[in-house]
Design an enzyme around this catalytic site. Sequence first.
Site, PDB file in Angstrom:
ATOM      1  N   HIS A  10     -36.674 -27.856  29.275  1.00  0.00           N
ATOM      2  CA  HIS A  10     -36.568 -29.122  30.498  1.00  0.00           C
ATOM      3  C   HIS A  10     -36.625 -28.694  32.230  1.00  0.00           C
ATOM      4  CE1 HIS A  10     -35.557 -31.847  27.324  1.00  0.00           C
ATOM      5  NE2 HIS A  10     -35.695 -33.091  28.680  1.00  0.00           N
TER       6      HIS A  10
HETATM    7  N1  LIG Z   1     -34.000 -41.770  20.791  1.00  0.00           N
HETATM    8  C1  LIG Z   1     -34.231 -42.659  21.326  1.00  0.00           C
HETATM    9  N2  LIG Z   1     -34.839 -43.467  20.603  1.00  0.00           N
HETATM   10  C2  LIG Z   1     -35.166 -44.699  21.686  1.00  0.00           C
HETATM   11  N3  LIG Z   1     -34.493 -44.827  22.537  1.00  0.00           N
HETATM   12  C3  LIG Z   1     -34.240 -43.675  23.143  1.00  0.00           C
HETATM   13  C4  LIG Z   1     -33.904 -42.824  22.846  1.00  0.00           C
HETATM   14  N4  LIG Z   1     -33.731 -40.557  23.935  1.00  0.00           N
HETATM   15  C5  LIG Z   1     -33.509 -41.527  24.713  1.00  0.00           C
HETATM   16  N5  LIG Z   1     -33.506 -42.766  24.823  1.00  0.00           N
HETATM   17  C6  LIG Z   1     -34.362 -44.439  26.089  1.00  0.00           C
HETATM   18  O1  LIG Z   1     -34.566 -43.239  27.675  1.00  0.00           O
HETATM   19  C7  LIG Z   1     -34.173 -43.577  28.176  1.00  0.00           C
HETATM   20  C8  LIG Z   1     -33.720 -42.654  28.950  1.00  0.00           C
HETATM   21  O2  LIG Z   1     -35.037 -41.909  29.427  1.00  0.00           O
HETATM   22  P1  LIG Z   1     -35.187 -41.069  30.575  1.00  0.00           P
HETATM   23  O3  LIG Z   1     -34.406 -40.169  32.367  1.00  0.00           O
HETATM   24  O4  LIG Z   1     -36.943 -40.989  31.385  1.00  0.00           O
HETATM   25  O5  LIG Z   1     -35.157 -39.390  30.049  1.00  0.00           O
HETATM   26  P2  LIG Z   1     -33.681 -38.355  29.808  1.00  0.00           P
HETATM   27  O6  LIG Z   1     -33.206 -38.754  28.640  1.00  0.00           O
HETATM   28  O7  LIG Z   1     -35.006 -37.408  29.162  1.00  0.00           O
HETATM   29  O8  LIG Z   1     -34.043 -38.142  31.178  1.00  0.00           O
HETATM   30  C9  LIG Z   1     -32.786 -44.172  27.709  1.00  0.00           C
HETATM   31  O9  LIG Z   1     -31.991 -45.001  28.425  1.00  0.00           O
HETATM   32  C10 LIG Z   1     -32.567 -44.320  26.400  1.00  0.00           C
HETATM   33  O10 LIG Z   1     -33.238 -46.268  26.267  1.00  0.00           O
HETATM   34 MG   LIG Z   2     -35.095 -36.295  32.516  1.00  0.00          MG
END
Ligand SMILES: Nc1ncnc2c1ncn2[C@@H]1O[C@H](COP(=O)(O)OP(=O)(O)O)[C@@H](O)[C@H]1O
Ligand SMILES: [Mg+2]
Lengths: 134, 134, 210, 210
Positions: A10
Amino acid sequence: MAVSIVIVSHSARLAEGVAELAGQMSMDEVTIAVAGGTDDGSIGTSIDKVTAALQKASNPEGTLVLLDLGSAVMVTEMALEMLDPDERQRILLSSAPLVEGAVLAAVEASAGSTLQEVAEAANNGHEMPKGRWS
Amino acid sequence: MAVSIVIVSHSARLAEGVAELAGQMSMDEVTIAVAGGTDDGSIGTSIDKVTAALQKASNPEGTLVLLDLGSAVMVTEMALEMLDPDERQRILLSSAPLVEGAVLAAVEASAGSTLQEVAEAANNGHEMPKGRWS
Amino acid sequence: MPVTNKDILHWLQRSTQVLHENNAFLTQLDSAIGDADHGSNMDRGFSAVITKISGMQEADIGTLLKTVGTTLVSTVGGASGPLYGTAFLRAGMATAGKQHLEGAEIVAMFEAAVEGIKARGKAQAGEKTMLDAFIPALEAGKQAQLEQVPVTELLQRMAGSAESGMKATIDLLATKGRASYLGERSIGHQDPGATSSWLILQALADTVAS
Amino acid sequence: MPVTNKDILHWLQRSTQVLHENNAFLTQLDSAIGDADHGSNMDRGFSAVITKISGMQEADIGTLLKTVGTTLVSTVGGASGPLYGTAFLRAGMATAGKQHLEGAEIVAMFEAAVEGIKARGKAQAGEKTMLDAFIPALEAGKQAQLEQVPVTELLQRMAGSAESGMKATIDLLATKGRASYLGERSIGHQDPGATSSWLILQALADTVAS
Ligand SMILES: Nc1ncnc2c1ncn2[C@@H]1O[C@H](COP(=O)(O)OP(=O)(O)O)[C@@H](O)[C@H]1O
Ligand SMILES: [Mg+2]
Ligand SMILES: Nc1ncnc2c1ncn2[C@@H]1O[C@H](COP(=O)(O)OP(=O)(O)O)[C@@H](O)[C@H]1O
Ligand SMILES: [Mg+2]
Ligand SMILES: [Mg+2]
Ligand SMILES: [Mg+2]
């Protein structure tokens, strides 16, 4: 030719730092390609960067992909799905710890080992001594 | 106040990248200090940088130190020996995987956990899911 | 009255606006159990979408949605990128060549989207993710379709169920994604991804209602 | 004839020169089983030493050696920094306040240095490290002291044993430091740290002989 390594992180700095640390152990013998950060340079992952790194690393012996966090797996899998199947089957995703796995994978790859052996070496990163008996 | 985290790495970029990744999960609540690379900016470790990072991180709740490779342990131990005993006993060296351990430690520390709990959380970095079930 | 490709375009525009307005809110939710970027991730992704589809007034719904999917995958930068990306790609595949959608087609489109999210994230209901908004919405859509209610009503019910599902994530333990790093401490917080999912579904209901 | 603080100064100067001349060689050894920096690490460290001790003509041996130790710790940048640093610090403690060293004091000084390396690196003989040059050298020094040979001869024997120990590292399996990452593949290569240790001990014998 040696197995290549791809570092998906990341953080761009993190990816480059891992590549420089692991690269020290494998000299110029192993291609270590990085995909760090989003396209606009913030923290996150970029499918275009992952695809470019996989392309840069592409070679007949195969490529081991190491990642920083689980959320990097999804973007990497999407990048893999876009490759042709021949290319894709030469690529393994590792669940090894990023830094430790990359260093051990670089050592193993520079010895001309197979993709499977390099993947196993990376997994030894879990047992890398860092303490009373370093 | 929260437990602090110190990242010791042979690479400045690696140390900063880990700090930015872990810092994302703990916001401004946790001090994450870095000691990366040698004094002249090449790959290696610096006792002065380690000492400065430990100072920056110093706080009553304690500090968890994470390192990239075993060879960073020796320089860290020398830096610890130079501290006064009161300060030294508030510092733990972790053998957790650097990136994964730092992220989990940052999450745990930001919840106000004890040094011991933060150290245990870091060790869960070994089991961080990065694959079929991320 | 079926949903037209114009409606879909308007939906995407409204979603972009709503996600932009909720950037800070989504990021705040993500700061509690994640890395405080979900708002900016979604805002960035949909800004790119709006640019990408600006000249696509005549495109069929499938083409539109596939474009949304590839754009989100390339621009979101978080876990939600591949997830929403796959959802829109699958939705686009389910609606390939169509200029309008009847109730059954809408339900089939969301079924495909939900299957895509499940496959991509290896997740299921109850893991405190966007699926906990999407799955109840899909169930409500299926039920509404059985009852043969008008499309506007069907979409209202889907949005309402997404909203309840979203609220129910507060009490859930996260077992997927970054929020799972918090273990038990993830309980008590609303999932950011479920929240953006509700916003997007609500935007569809509002678009078609107006 | 005892070893004087002048001899120690000359030894450090000679070591600096020898390590500088062998920069590429040590780095080449380290590139086979490490990270290809041992030559530059040692060269950098001893360059700093030479600057640091330039005005210390009148200092006692203990003060000189402690200065070397702290300088190496701060400047080497590799595992060899804390290791040589600790060795010189301990050697300095063992020779505190002295202006010259008889055979027994030289042996005691190296005994302290070797104990320091062992403690710092948690290593012992046979692990393919600098200890595999230092430990045989120390044994030879003890034996020479028992035999009451002159100091020049004692130091020649120490250097000779360090050299044999260094060569014997070729057949050893590394179980400490980076070379241990190579496992069985570490066999067949000479340890860089044992090599720099021999160079330093040889420099002492040569300094005192001339
Ligand atoms: N394995 C997964 N399956 C379904 N939804 C997921 C999964 N992992 C994360 N999410 C969704 O993604 C959201 C987070 O998105 P975001 O903040 O944009 O990404 P990151 O966690 O990479 O920073 C979480 O709140 C959840 O709803
Ligand atoms: Mg993120
Ligand atoms: N734990 C240890 N105990 C004793 N000597 C060690 C230990 N670890 C490494 N060494 C020595 O250090 C040498 C490597 O030094 P150097 O290349 O300068 O450091 P680094 O391995 O950090 O790059 C090795 O050849 C070995 O002789
Ligand atoms: Mg996030
Ligand atoms: Mg080295
Ligand atoms: Mg080094």
